[in-house]
Design an enzyme around this catalytic site. Structure first.
Site, PDB file in Angstrom:
ATOM      1  N   SER A 163      36.631  30.543  56.942  1.00 15.47           N
ATOM      2  CA  SER A 163      35.198  30.698  57.189  1.00 15.47           C
ATOM      3  C   SER A 163      34.375  29.965  56.153  1.00 15.47           C
ATOM      4  O   SER A 163      34.793  29.820  55.005  1.00 15.47           O
ATOM      5  CB  SER A 163      34.850  32.200  57.146  1.00 15.47           C
ATOM      6  OG  SER A 163      33.460  32.385  57.116  1.00 15.47           O
ATOM      7  N   TYR A 210      35.275  40.906  52.568  1.00 18.68           N
ATOM      8  CA  TYR A 210      35.689  40.106  53.742  1.00 18.68           C
ATOM      9  C   TYR A 210      35.797  38.629  53.344  1.00 18.68           C
ATOM     10  O   TYR A 210      36.831  37.995  53.540  1.00 18.68           O
ATOM     11  CB  TYR A 210      34.687  40.265  54.892  1.00 18.68           C
ATOM     12  CG  TYR A 210      34.794  39.144  55.889  1.00 18.68           C
ATOM     13  CD1 TYR A 210      33.905  38.067  55.853  1.00 18.68           C
ATOM     14  CD2 TYR A 210      35.818  39.114  56.827  1.00 18.68           C
ATOM     15  CE1 TYR A 210      34.017  37.012  56.740  1.00 18.68           C
ATOM     16  CE2 TYR A 210      35.942  38.054  57.720  1.00 18.68           C
ATOM     17  CZ  TYR A 210      35.035  36.999  57.659  1.00 18.68           C
ATOM     18  OH  TYR A 210      35.167  35.942  58.531  1.00 18.68           O
ATOM     19  N   LYS A 258      39.211  35.829  52.804  1.00 13.84           N
ATOM     20  CA  LYS A 258      39.372  34.467  53.349  1.00 13.84           C
ATOM     21  C   LYS A 258      39.773  33.511  52.225  1.00 13.84           C
ATOM     22  O   LYS A 258      40.662  32.673  52.379  1.00 13.84           O
ATOM     23  CB  LYS A 258      38.071  33.991  54.011  1.00 13.84           C
ATOM     24  CG  LYS A 258      37.727  34.703  55.295  1.00 13.84           C
ATOM     25  CD  LYS A 258      38.792  34.505  56.371  1.00 13.84           C
ATOM     26  CE  LYS A 258      38.428  35.200  57.663  1.00 13.84           C
ATOM     27  NZ  LYS A 258      39.516  35.144  58.664  1.00 13.84           N
TER      28      LYS A 258
HETATM   29  C1  WQD Z   1      23.175  35.013  60.760  1.00 13.90           C
HETATM   30  C2  WQD Z   1      21.718  35.023  60.323  1.00 13.90           C
HETATM   31  C3  WQD Z   1      21.015  36.998  59.165  1.00 13.90           C
HETATM   32  C4  WQD Z   1      21.462  39.784  62.472  1.00 13.90           C
HETATM   33  C5  WQD Z   1      28.859  36.119  59.369  1.00 13.90           C
HETATM   34  C6  WQD Z   1      30.096  36.038  58.546  1.00 13.90           C
HETATM   35  C7  WQD Z   1      30.784  34.722  58.807  1.00 13.90           C
HETATM   36  C8  WQD Z   1      31.054  34.574  60.261  1.00 13.90           C
HETATM   37  C9  WQD Z   1      29.757  34.690  61.051  1.00 13.90           C
HETATM   38  C10 WQD Z   1      33.297  35.229  60.848  1.00 13.90           C
HETATM   39  C11 WQD Z   1      21.518  35.587  58.925  1.00 13.90           C
HETATM   40  C12 WQD Z   1      20.281  36.851  60.492  1.00 13.90           C
HETATM   41  C13 WQD Z   1      21.464  38.628  61.703  1.00 13.90           C
HETATM   42  C14 WQD Z   1      20.217  40.397  62.790  1.00 13.90           C
HETATM   43  C15 WQD Z   1      19.067  38.676  61.586  1.00 13.90           C
HETATM   44  N1  WQD Z   1      31.982  35.549  60.690  1.00 13.90           N
HETATM   45  N2  WQD Z   1      20.286  38.092  61.282  1.00 13.90           N
HETATM   46  N3  WQD Z   1      19.068  39.804  62.337  1.00 13.90           N
HETATM   47  O1  WQD Z   1      26.064  36.535  58.127  1.00 13.90           O
HETATM   48  O2  WQD Z   1      25.741  34.065  58.759  1.00 13.90           O
HETATM   49  O3  WQD Z   1      27.989  35.108  58.985  1.00 13.90           O
HETATM   50  O4  WQD Z   1      29.187  35.965  60.738  1.00 13.90           O
HETATM   51  O5  WQD Z   1      33.841  34.182  60.725  1.00 13.90           O
HETATM   52  O6  WQD Z   1      31.985  34.697  58.079  1.00 13.90           O
HETATM   53  O7  WQD Z   1      29.707  36.096  57.193  1.00 13.90           O
HETATM   54  O8  WQD Z   1      26.166  35.758  60.541  1.00 13.90           O
HETATM   55  O9  WQD Z   1      25.081  36.474  62.629  1.00 13.90           O
HETATM   56  O10 WQD Z   1      25.321  38.173  60.736  1.00 13.90           O
HETATM   57  O11 WQD Z   1      23.676  36.318  60.507  1.00 13.90           O
HETATM   58  O12 WQD Z   1      18.013  38.167  61.175  1.00 13.90           O
HETATM   59  O13 WQD Z   1      20.146  41.445  63.483  1.00 13.90           O
HETATM   60  O14 WQD Z   1      20.995  35.865  61.209  1.00 13.90           O
HETATM   61  O15 WQD Z   1      20.114  37.420  58.157  1.00 13.90           O
HETATM   62  O16 WQD Z   1      20.488  34.863  58.285  1.00 13.90           O
HETATM   63  P1  WQD Z   1      26.391  35.378  59.003  1.00 13.90           P
HETATM   64  P2  WQD Z   1      25.084  36.764  61.166  1.00 13.90           P
END
Ligand code: WQD
Length: 344
Positions: free
Chosen positions: A127, A152, A156
């Site tokens: 990741s 998590y 990785k």
């Molecule tokens: C993306 C953006 C949030 C939810 C994670 C893991 C990564 C991968 C993908 C596995 C951020 C914003 C989110 C919400 C929001 N997983 N957000 N409101 O954190 O980039 O990555 O998932 O491989 O390893 O770390 O993904 O979709 O949680 O967030 O504003 O209800 O969306 O703040 O900026 P993230 P995410």
């Protein structure tokens, strides 16, 4: 006879899409999964999409004996794609030992059994979290690994090191580490997609559940970042594009085209998209107005990250094809199909 590939975590979101693409490419696929975060009807849907029912064994990769027995049962497995892992960032902070045990022990068991059963190659699901907040963007595979923000993300990083050390010790295996950015969307058939347990942590499933009325509104975690519109930026990659990268990688290993015994590739589009841009893109792509509000930042979020995918494009020979709009439409169609099936 088709070459046999074992896919651990194969009933999961990325795993199930990868199984279909492997089958489309002529591989015989054996799926193992402990169904802790998915269910067995995904096997039925894989068969509906590809026309081929993969062998399925319900087991936990932490169970060495059970895993050993699967290798013995399906002789001649050539390669493994290892998805099986717990992957909720927030949960890993609350239950670190569960994450370290599950994510590290499952990989250790796989690596230990590969030479015993003559399995040549492993594709590991890594990741972009290993980069933390990169100093330079877009981020390349040479960017420094930063201290993980969560157990998590740490699993990785540790898993990448475990693979490197195992190969360096002389173990007769080769590895390709695929560092995913943000996988989103669903299969165009709307028969495969992301089905998070409980309240979705990731942006797009929460967004589509809000759009269909399961959630009252989407919270945007912060618009005071140093980005053009103040919201975080990510590299959102279509899950089918991501699945296809695994097929190209397994071809590379089995055709002995690797230049090093362990190779790393960023699997992203190379395009940074902000949370607000994604929301507006969804509304434009589907015609569905989204109810959202700006709230405070979420702990642990990095501000902005997107890939430099040149190495994957030029060396691996893979490039993301799907547009953001089509990808968001596929996520919406999947959510509509779930409603039709009475699942959500
Ligand atoms: C993306 C953006 C949030 C939810 C994670 C893991 C990564 C991968 C993908 C596995 C951020 C914003 C989110 C919400 C929001 N997983 N957000 N409101 O954190 O980039 O990555 O998932 O491989 O390893 O770390 O993904 O979709 O949680 O967030 O504003 O209800 O969306 O703040 O900026 P993230 P995410």
């Amino acid at each position: 006879m088709s070459e046999r590939i074992l896919v651990t975590g194969g009933t999961g979101y990325i795993g199930s899409h990868t199984v279909v693409e492997l089958q489309n490419s002529g591989y015989e696929v054996i799926v193992i999964d402990n169904l802790s975060n998915s269910n067995a009807d995904v096997i039925d849907n894989i068969e509906k999409v590809s026309g081929i029912r993969p062998a399925f064994e319900k087991l936990d990769c932490c169970d060495f004996q059970a895993l050993d027995a699967v290798f013995a049962k399906y002789e001649g497995i050539k390669g493994i794609i290892h998805f099986a892992a717990s992957k909720a960032v927030g949960e890993s902070v609350e239950k670190p030992l569960l994450y370290y045990r599950n994510n590290l022990l499952s990989l250790i068991n796989v690596l230990e059994l590969m030479p015993k059963h003559g399995v040549e190659g492993i594709i590991f699901s890594s990741s972009c979290t290993v980069y933390g907040q990169p100093d330079q963007l877009p981020v390349t595979e040479q960017a420094p690994i930063k201290k993980a923000e969560s157990p998590y993300g740490n699993t990785k990083q540790i898993n990448e090191e475990i693979i490197r050390d195992t190969v360096a010790s002389g173990s007769p295996i080769n590895a390709i580490l695929l560092r995913y950015f943000n996988p989103i969307g669903a299969h165009p058939s709307a028969l495969l997609g992301e089905l998070p347990n409980g309240v979705p942590q990731n942006l797009v499933p929460f967004l589509t559940q809000t759009a269909i009325g399961i959630r009252e509104k989407l919270s945007v975690f912060g618009d005071d970042y140093s980005t053009p519109d103040g919201s975080c930026i990510r590299d959102f990659i279509n899950v089918v594009d991501l699945a296809k990268a695994h097929v190209v990688a397994i071809h590379r290993i089995l055709d002995k085209k690797q230049k090093e015994k362990v190779e790393v590739f960023n699997i992203g589009t190379g395009r940074g998209v902000s949370v607000l841009e994604l929301i507006h893109g969804f509304e434009k792509a589907t015609g569905v107005k989204l109810n959202y509000q700006i709230v405070g930042r979420r702990a642990g979020d990095i501000e902005q990250v997107w890939a430099n995918p040149d190495f994957a494009n030029n060396e691996l020979g893979w490039k993301a094809q799907e547009t953001l709009e089509d990808t968001l439409r596929s996520a919406w169609n999947w959510q509509l199909k779930l409603r039709e099936r009475g699942i959500q």
